[in-house]
Design an enzyme around this catalytic site. Structure first.
Site, PDB file in Angstrom:
ATOM      1  N   PRO A   2       0.835  -1.214   0.000  1.00  0.00           N
ATOM      2  CA  PRO A   2       0.000   0.000   0.000  1.00  0.00           C
ATOM      3  C   PRO A   2       0.862   1.254   0.000  1.00  0.00           C
ATOM      4  O   PRO A   2       1.823   1.348   0.751  1.00  0.00           O
ATOM      5  CB  PRO A   2      -0.788  -0.103   1.305  1.00  0.00           C
ATOM      6  N   GLU A   3       0.561   2.206  -0.868  1.00  0.00           N
ATOM      7  CA  GLU A   3       1.242   3.491  -0.876  1.00  0.00           C
ATOM      8  C   GLU A   3       0.278   4.563  -0.373  1.00  0.00           C
ATOM      9  O   GLU A   3      -0.858   4.260  -0.001  1.00  0.00           O
ATOM     10  CB  GLU A   3       1.762   3.798  -2.280  1.00  0.00           C
ATOM     11  N   HIS A  94      -5.857 -14.936   8.895  1.00  0.00           N
ATOM     12  CA  HIS A  94      -4.833 -13.897   8.980  1.00  0.00           C
ATOM     13  C   HIS A  94      -5.305 -12.673   9.766  1.00  0.00           C
ATOM     14  O   HIS A  94      -4.663 -11.633   9.712  1.00  0.00           O
ATOM     15  CB  HIS A  94      -4.372 -13.487   7.575  1.00  0.00           C
ATOM     16  N   ARG A 114       1.209 -11.370   5.920  1.00  0.00           N
ATOM     17  CA  ARG A 114       2.665 -11.519   6.050  1.00  0.00           C
ATOM     18  C   ARG A 114       3.223 -10.916   7.337  1.00  0.00           C
ATOM     19  O   ARG A 114       4.428 -10.988   7.590  1.00  0.00           O
ATOM     20  CB  ARG A 114       3.344 -10.926   4.820  1.00  0.00           C
ATOM     21  N   ARG A 156      20.721  18.869  -1.412  1.00  0.00           N
ATOM     22  CA  ARG A 156      21.222  17.487  -1.411  1.00  0.00           C
ATOM     23  C   ARG A 156      22.062  17.220  -2.639  1.00  0.00           C
ATOM     24  O   ARG A 156      21.851  17.842  -3.673  1.00  0.00           O
ATOM     25  CB  ARG A 156      20.040  16.506  -1.411  1.00  0.00           C
TER      26      ARG A 156
END
Ligand SMILES: [Zn+2]
Length: 283
Positions: A2-3, A94, A114, A156
């Site tokens: 998921p983002e 799960h 997981r 940077r």
């Protein structure tokens, strides 16, 4: 994985389905789910029982559910789902945590095949939990400062995509949305950050926000059956990806075939014509 758009979709679902309700029973069913809570799974459940939930917030990919003056922090990891449904539904194998409510309505379940996801308790964390305060705001948060970001980015000495994945600089941009935003901004992933002008950074931020809003509008990206929304539906944004996962397919803008390149043990996808190799590149 998921983002941000998926997590934002879940945040919105939590606010609609859970905010204002009071936890009756809480069960944390797997020790790994409570691994960030030093007192353990039993204690995590105990401190949440009886608490009333406020409006869900998000920082990057962390979800924060205010519970009275404290907060429940959730990270979905690779495969975590927050599912709201009828309390009488049997628990799936799960299911790692279950929250019932005093109103007897739909319960909330944390399902995580997981177990890379986790739940944590933040005492006094209702506004901004100390545990996630080090994470930079994401570009959809009102506190995100475009000029400050542009200045820090240009100071940077790195490549633009590497910088976009640095959660201390900007949060919520993962591999998929970095590639999609760079394509929209017509920028190569290795463009040196110290070669960017302020206007380039603002154009890139606009592209990031655009791709996020498009994805949120489509209900997030769903690449596998492991990910579902808070209400159990999958997202459809993967149908409108321009470059990610599309090696060998035509660029939607110019028709040139998309290429896949190795990047930080993962892949980057770009259009060789829209996003040519820059004069100053950094990896
Ligand atoms: Zn192109």
């Amino acid at each position: 994985m998921p983002e941000l758009p998926e997590v934002e979709t879940v945040r919105d679902g939590l606010t609609r389905h859970v905010s204002g309700r009071t936890f009756a029973d809480v069960q944390v069913l797997h020790p790994r789910t409570a691994r960030r809570h030093l007192a353990g799974a039993e204690d995590l459940a105990a401190v949440l029982r009886g608490g009333t939930v406020g409006d869900a917030r998000r920082r990057g990919k962390y979800l924060c559910l205010p519970v009275d003056d404290d907060a429940l922090i959730a990270h979905l990891g690779m495969s975590g789902q927050l599912v709201v449904g009828p309390p009488e539904l049997p628990l799936t194998p799960h299911t790692r945590a279950r929250f019932t409510f005093t109103d007897g309505g739909p319960d909330l379940r944390f399902v995580d095949q997981r177990t890379f996801g986790h739940l944590a308790f933040s005492p006094g964390g209702a506004v901004l939990p100390a545990e996630i305060a080090h994470i930079a705001p994401d570009p959809l948060e009102p506190v995100f400062d475009d000029d400050r970001f542009a200045a820090r980015l240009r100071a940077r000495k790195t490549g633009i995509k590497r910088a976009l994945l640095d959660q201390t600089l900007i949060s919520g941009v993962g591999n998929i949305y970095a590639d999609e935003a760079l394509w929209r901004a017509k920028m190569h992933w290795a463009r040196a950050t110290d070669s960017l002008r302020r206007a380039d950074v603002l154009r890139l931020l606009a592209a990031i926000r655009e791709v996020f809003y498009d994805a949120i509008g489509a209900g997030g990206t769903s690449f596998d059956s492991l990910y579902v929304h808070v209400n159990g539906q999958s997202g459809y944004f993967d149908r409108s990806l321009a470059v990610y996962g599309r090696a060998g397919k035509p660029c939607p803008r110019c028709g040139t075939l998309i290429v896949r390149e190795k990047f930080m043990n993962r892949s980057s996808f770009r259009c060789p014509r829209c996003q040519p190799r820059p004069r100053r590149a950094r990896w």
